[in-house]
Design an enzyme around this catalytic site. Structure first.
Site, PDB file in Angstrom:
ATOM      1  N   SER A  86     -66.960  37.436  -8.686  1.00  0.00           N
ATOM      2  CA  SER A  86     -66.274  36.924  -7.500  1.00  0.00           C
ATOM      3  C   SER A  86     -66.277  38.001  -6.424  1.00  0.00           C
ATOM      4  O   SER A  86     -66.068  39.182  -6.714  1.00  0.00           O
ATOM      5  CB  SER A  86     -64.834  36.537  -7.840  1.00  0.00           C
ATOM      6  OG  SER A  86     -64.073  36.365  -6.663  1.00  0.00           O
ATOM      7  N   HIS A 124     -58.662  15.365 -26.634  1.00  0.00           N
ATOM      8  CA  HIS A 124     -57.943  15.213 -25.361  1.00  0.00           C
ATOM      9  C   HIS A 124     -57.699  16.581 -24.704  1.00  0.00           C
ATOM     10  O   HIS A 124     -56.812  16.718 -23.869  1.00  0.00           O
ATOM     11  CB  HIS A 124     -56.604  14.489 -25.547  1.00  0.00           C
ATOM     12  CG  HIS A 124     -56.676  13.298 -26.448  1.00  0.00           C
ATOM     13  ND1 HIS A 124     -57.014  12.044 -26.001  1.00  0.00           N
ATOM     14  CD2 HIS A 124     -56.510  13.186 -27.790  1.00  0.00           C
ATOM     15  CE1 HIS A 124     -57.031  11.205 -27.018  1.00  0.00           C
ATOM     16  NE2 HIS A 124     -56.736  11.867 -28.124  1.00  0.00           N
TER      17      HIS A 124
END
Length: 481
Positions: free
Chosen positions: A286, A156
């Site tokens: 970036s 999970h």
């Protein structure tokens, strides 16, 4: 304006930006139309051998001009005739005047169209399989290297029992091994459409050979063999069953799902700073944030894998609407979906090979994450040690529960480190086992049989798959960015 013309119309990025030269060529016009000509030559040779009035000179003429395609003439013929196959029959005939009367003798358009598609599918798998084998090889080496390096497992996407970095890689490898077997099986299951005539009944060839069924069957067998196939489909309509396309593209889509899962895992681990894909010295992550090291290659794989999975809808729908002996609404769709599936799979595998050749692991970060969570996971071991030392399980469980809640509050509400171990050490109740705490918290005691599983899995299931591709293993991928 002429020089800039290629920039004035849409170009598929699958070819202009990403695909390998060999896969781009496999679905090129030149490959397609030279294959058509080869098929006409195979047909003429087999028909001659079986007694039709075709001469050596006619066949030699066809062979000498097989690669000499006047694409401009073919385009002009197609504009006039509105029929791509007849346009190329005329174009071939124009440079083979002696052979002109016997080119395409007895055949239907699907003789060249479908048989060429089957050759391209076969050759496409032959390009993909060694690439997939190299990805499996690189990941197998990675799994072997890190077979016993403990790392947090996640269920999970929440911290769970420990596994190892190598064992996790084996989860990826198991899916890739299934894909390898599936692609090999799909490739080996391909048959040739062969020489079947307009509705698949071979009526035109039975007429050519004056009712001689044996010669018609031998013609089919000879052409199939010349094209490099062991078998032809025994029954076809005008086309080979479009279920064949479903089979091929479903396996490629399944590979896409595998790659998407692997590269998503890498992206998640990159966020944790546990594992990173390769990053070039001068690569910019970036334009605004100079410190960033984005998992760009894995993101590309996920992006293209979604397209590969989505393409699966095309052959399923096409196969379902092929009325009776065939309908032509398959054609335009297949011109797109078949090449794009193979081109996309090709790009994904090249990119994934580049990733798996340069994966970077940060053991100290992994260790820090383990230290942060392990005290909670070790509570059962601590309880068992206390019981062995004479304690009561229920009393011990309550003590651990209270201390765990206090430590969790420090982590979640104060942003501090997990101090459960310090709390246990300060509590006199746990004095009997203080000397055992280091051993009870050794990460290697929490990984079960992960290293042994890696070793057995690689030796029994992975390495044998790679044996046929040994000679093609050394190819490195320099990724075009």
């Amino acid at each position: 304006m002429e020089g800039a013309d290629e920039y004035s119309k849409y170009r598929s990025p699958l070819v202009s930006r990403y695909a390998s030269k060999e896969m781009a060529y496999n679905f090129s016009d030149r490959k397609k139309f030279t294959t058509w000509r080869k098929l006409w030559i195979y047909l003429a040779k087999a028909e001659k051998a079986l007694g039709l009035p075709i001469t050596d000179a006619q066949i030699l003429e066809m062979e000498s001009r097989a690669e000499d395609i006047d694409f401009a003439m073919a385009a002009e013929e197609e504009r006039k005739l509105r029929h791509d196959v007849m346009a190329h029959v005329h174009t071939f005939a124009s440079c083979c005047p002696a052979a002109a009367p016997i080119i395409h003798l007895g055949a239907t358009s699907c003789y060249v169209g479908d048989n060429t598609d089957l050759i391209m599918l076969r050759d496409g798998f032959d390009i993909l399989l060694p690439k997939l084998a190299r990805v499996v090889d690189r990941l197998a080496n990675f799994a072997e290297k890190y077979a016993d390096l403990p790392t947090l497992g996640f269920t999970h996407y929440q911290p769970a029992q420990l596994t190892t970095v190598g064992k996790r890689a084996c989860l990826w490898l198991q899916d890739l091994a299934m894909d390898m077997r599936n692609l090999q099986r799909a490739r080996d299951d391909l048959r040739f459409r062969g020489v079947k005539g307009t509705t698949g009944t071979q009526a035109s060839f039975l007429q050519l050979f004056q009712g001689d069924h044996d010669k018609v069957e031998e013609l089919d067998r000879m052409v199939t063999e010349m094209a490099g196939f062991k078998k032809a489909y025994l029954v076809t309509g005008q086309t080979y069953s479009r279920k064949v396309d479903v089979d091929c593209l479903s396996n490629l889509a399944s590979l896409g799902a595998t790659v998407h899962k692997i590269c998503t895992d890498i992206r998640l681990l990159a966020n944790l700073k546990e594992i990173e894909e390769p990053f070039e010295k001068e690569q910019i992550g970036s334009s605004a944030m100079p410190y960033k090291r984005n998992p760009m290659r894995s993101e590309r794989c996920c992006s293209l894998a979604r397209h590969l999975v989505a393409l699966m809808a095309d052959p399923l729908q096409t196969a379902s609407v092929q009325w009776l002996e065939r309908t032509l609404d398959d054609s335009a769709n297949r011109r797109i979906s078949l090449p794009e599936s193979f081109l996309t799979a090709d790009i994904i595998l090249s990119t994934l090979q580049n990733i798996t050749e340069g994966l970077v692991v940060y053991p100290k970060v992994i260790e820090r994450h383990i230290r942060h969570e392990l005290p909670f996971m070790a509570t059962e071991n601590i309880i068992m040690a206390m019981v062995k030392a004479g304690g009561n399980r229920q009393d011990c469980h309550e003590k651990i529960r209270v201390l765990s809640q206090e430590a969790a509050a420090v982590v979640k509400q104060e942003g501090g480190d997990n101090d459960l171990l310090a709390r246990v050490q300060r509590d006199p109740y746990f004095a009997p086992i203080l000397g055992q705490l280091d051993a009870l918290l050794d990460p290697k005691t929490f990984i079960g049989r992960a290293p042994q599983q890696v070793s057995r899995f690689l030796s029994e299931e992975v390495r044998p798959l790679l044996e046929p591709y040994k000679a093609k293993m050394d190819v490195k991928i320099e990724l075009e960015l």
